[in-house]
Write a protein that holds these residues in place. Sequence first.
Motif, PDB file in Angstrom:
ATOM      1  N   ARG A   1      68.411 -10.338  11.313  1.00 48.55           N
ATOM      2  CA  ARG A   1      68.807 -11.751  11.377  1.00 48.55           C
ATOM      3  C   ARG A   1      67.718 -12.651  10.796  1.00 48.55           C
ATOM      4  O   ARG A   1      67.986 -13.536   9.990  1.00 48.55           O
ATOM      5  N   TYR A   2      66.476 -12.407  11.207  1.00 46.94           N
ATOM      6  CA  TYR A   2      65.357 -13.233  10.736  1.00 46.94           C
ATOM      7  C   TYR A   2      65.177 -13.090   9.223  1.00 46.94           C
ATOM      8  O   TYR A   2      64.951 -14.087   8.527  1.00 46.94           O
ATOM      9  N   ALA A   3      65.294 -11.887   8.716  1.00 49.94           N
ATOM     10  CA  ALA A   3      65.152 -11.663   7.275  1.00 49.94           C
ATOM     11  C   ALA A   3      66.246 -12.414   6.509  1.00 49.94           C
ATOM     12  O   ALA A   3      65.963 -13.042   5.480  1.00 49.94           O
ATOM     13  N   LYS A   4      67.455 -12.381   7.017  1.00 55.62           N
ATOM     14  CA  LYS A   4      68.548 -13.102   6.355  1.00 55.62           C
ATOM     15  C   LYS A   4      68.318 -14.609   6.403  1.00 55.62           C
ATOM     16  O   LYS A   4      68.542 -15.311   5.416  1.00 55.62           O
ATOM     17  N   GLU A   5      67.857 -15.112   7.560  1.00 53.25           N
ATOM     18  CA  GLU A   5      67.635 -16.555   7.711  1.00 53.25           C
ATOM     19  C   GLU A   5      66.526 -17.069   6.799  1.00 53.25           C
ATOM     20  O   GLU A   5      66.595 -18.183   6.303  1.00 53.25           O
ATOM     21  N   THR A   6      65.501 -16.252   6.611  1.00 50.49           N
ATOM     22  CA  THR A   6      64.333 -16.689   5.839  1.00 50.49           C
ATOM     23  C   THR A   6      64.380 -16.261   4.380  1.00 50.49           C
ATOM     24  O   THR A   6      63.596 -16.771   3.574  1.00 50.49           O
ATOM     25  N   GLY A   7      65.249 -15.318   4.055  1.00 55.29           N
ATOM     26  CA  GLY A   7      65.316 -14.813   2.688  1.00 55.29           C
ATOM     27  C   GLY A   7      64.216 -13.814   2.367  1.00 55.29           C
ATOM     28  O   GLY A   7      64.038 -13.438   1.210  1.00 55.29           O
ATOM     29  N   LEU A   8      63.492 -13.378   3.382  1.00 53.08           N
ATOM     30  CA  LEU A   8      62.430 -12.397   3.181  1.00 53.08           C
ATOM     31  C   LEU A   8      63.019 -10.989   3.164  1.00 53.08           C
ATOM     32  O   LEU A   8      64.038 -10.734   3.809  1.00 53.08           O
ATOM     33  N   PRO A   9      62.371 -10.065   2.455  1.00 53.18           N
ATOM     34  CA  PRO A   9      62.843  -8.674   2.477  1.00 53.18           C
ATOM     35  C   PRO A   9      62.747  -8.101   3.891  1.00 53.18           C
ATOM     36  O   PRO A   9      61.719  -8.249   4.564  1.00 53.18           O
ATOM     37  N   ARG A  10      63.818  -7.470   4.335  1.00 55.28           N
ATOM     38  CA  ARG A  10      63.889  -6.953   5.696  1.00 55.28           C
ATOM     39  C   ARG A  10      62.754  -5.985   6.008  1.00 55.28           C
ATOM     40  O   ARG A  10      62.153  -6.046   7.072  1.00 55.28           O
ATOM     41  N   HIS A  11      62.463  -5.088   5.072  1.00 56.01           N
ATOM     42  CA  HIS A  11      61.416  -4.097   5.351  1.00 56.01           C
ATOM     43  C   HIS A  11      60.044  -4.748   5.513  1.00 56.01           C
ATOM     44  O   HIS A  11      59.224  -4.288   6.300  1.00 56.01           O
ATOM     45  N   GLU A  12      59.804  -5.847   4.808  1.00 49.76           N
ATOM     46  CA  GLU A  12      58.532  -6.557   4.965  1.00 49.76           C
ATOM     47  C   GLU A  12      58.450  -7.235   6.331  1.00 49.76           C
ATOM     48  O   GLU A  12      57.388  -7.243   6.971  1.00 49.76           O
ATOM     49  N   VAL A  13      59.558  -7.797   6.765  1.00 54.99           N
ATOM     50  CA  VAL A  13      59.591  -8.415   8.091  1.00 54.99           C
ATOM     51  C   VAL A  13      59.361  -7.342   9.152  1.00 54.99           C
ATOM     52  O   VAL A  13      58.552  -7.518  10.065  1.00 54.99           O
ATOM     53  N   GLU A  14      60.032  -6.207   9.024  1.00 51.52           N
ATOM     54  CA  GLU A  14      59.886  -5.130   9.995  1.00 51.52           C
ATOM     55  C   GLU A  14      58.441  -4.635  10.057  1.00 51.52           C
ATOM     56  O   GLU A  14      57.884  -4.452  11.145  1.00 51.52           O
ATOM     57  N   GLN A  15      57.822  -4.444   8.907  1.00 53.28           N
ATOM     58  CA  GLN A  15      56.430  -3.984   8.883  1.00 53.28           C
ATOM     59  C   GLN A  15      55.507  -5.006   9.538  1.00 53.28           C
ATOM     60  O   GLN A  15      54.595  -4.644  10.290  1.00 53.28           O
ATOM     61  N   ALA A  16      55.737  -6.283   9.252  1.00 52.54           N
ATOM     62  CA  ALA A  16      54.908  -7.338   9.835  1.00 52.54           C
ATOM     63  C   ALA A  16      55.079  -7.398  11.350  1.00 52.54           C
ATOM     64  O   ALA A  16      54.102  -7.581  12.089  1.00 52.54           O
ATOM     65  N   VAL A  17      56.304  -7.235  11.824  1.00 51.04           N
ATOM     66  CA  VAL A  17      56.575  -7.257  13.265  1.00 51.04           C
ATOM     67  C   VAL A  17      55.871  -6.083  13.942  1.00 51.04           C
ATOM     68  O   VAL A  17      55.207  -6.252  14.974  1.00 51.04           O
ATOM     69  N   LYS A  18      55.991  -4.906  13.369  1.00 50.88           N
ATOM     70  CA  LYS A  18      55.347  -3.730  13.959  1.00 50.88           C
ATOM     71  C   LYS A  18      53.830  -3.890  13.990  1.00 50.88           C
ATOM     72  O   LYS A  18      53.181  -3.567  14.982  1.00 50.88           O
ATOM     73  N   ALA A  19      53.262  -4.398  12.900  1.00 52.33           N
ATOM     74  CA  ALA A  19      51.812  -4.594  12.844  1.00 52.33           C
ATOM     75  C   ALA A  19      51.355  -5.644  13.854  1.00 52.33           C
ATOM     76  O   ALA A  19      50.342  -5.457  14.543  1.00 52.33           O
TER      77      ALA A  19
END
Length: 85
Positions: free
Chosen positions: A49-67
Amino acid sequence: MAIELPSELINLQREANLARQQATSSEYSPAGWKPWLDAVDAVHDAVTRYAKETGLPRHEVEQAVKAAAKASEAPPEGSDGAGAE
């Protein structure tokens, strides 16, 4: 470029990490692993949802969240994690 993450995403990932620790600390049972699987689903949905709202690549958001979740769980630098007094 660092991704600005809402604390809700980081908290969801921390909850999933904790649920995984609890699930893997004892003998496998479907009921014992359900909280972890549910938490992982919640993280996945929120990250998507956040990736879609921000237009960021999902995998980058996921990596940032995990880190970010991992960093917030780590003991402070110079600490052995034992809570020396």
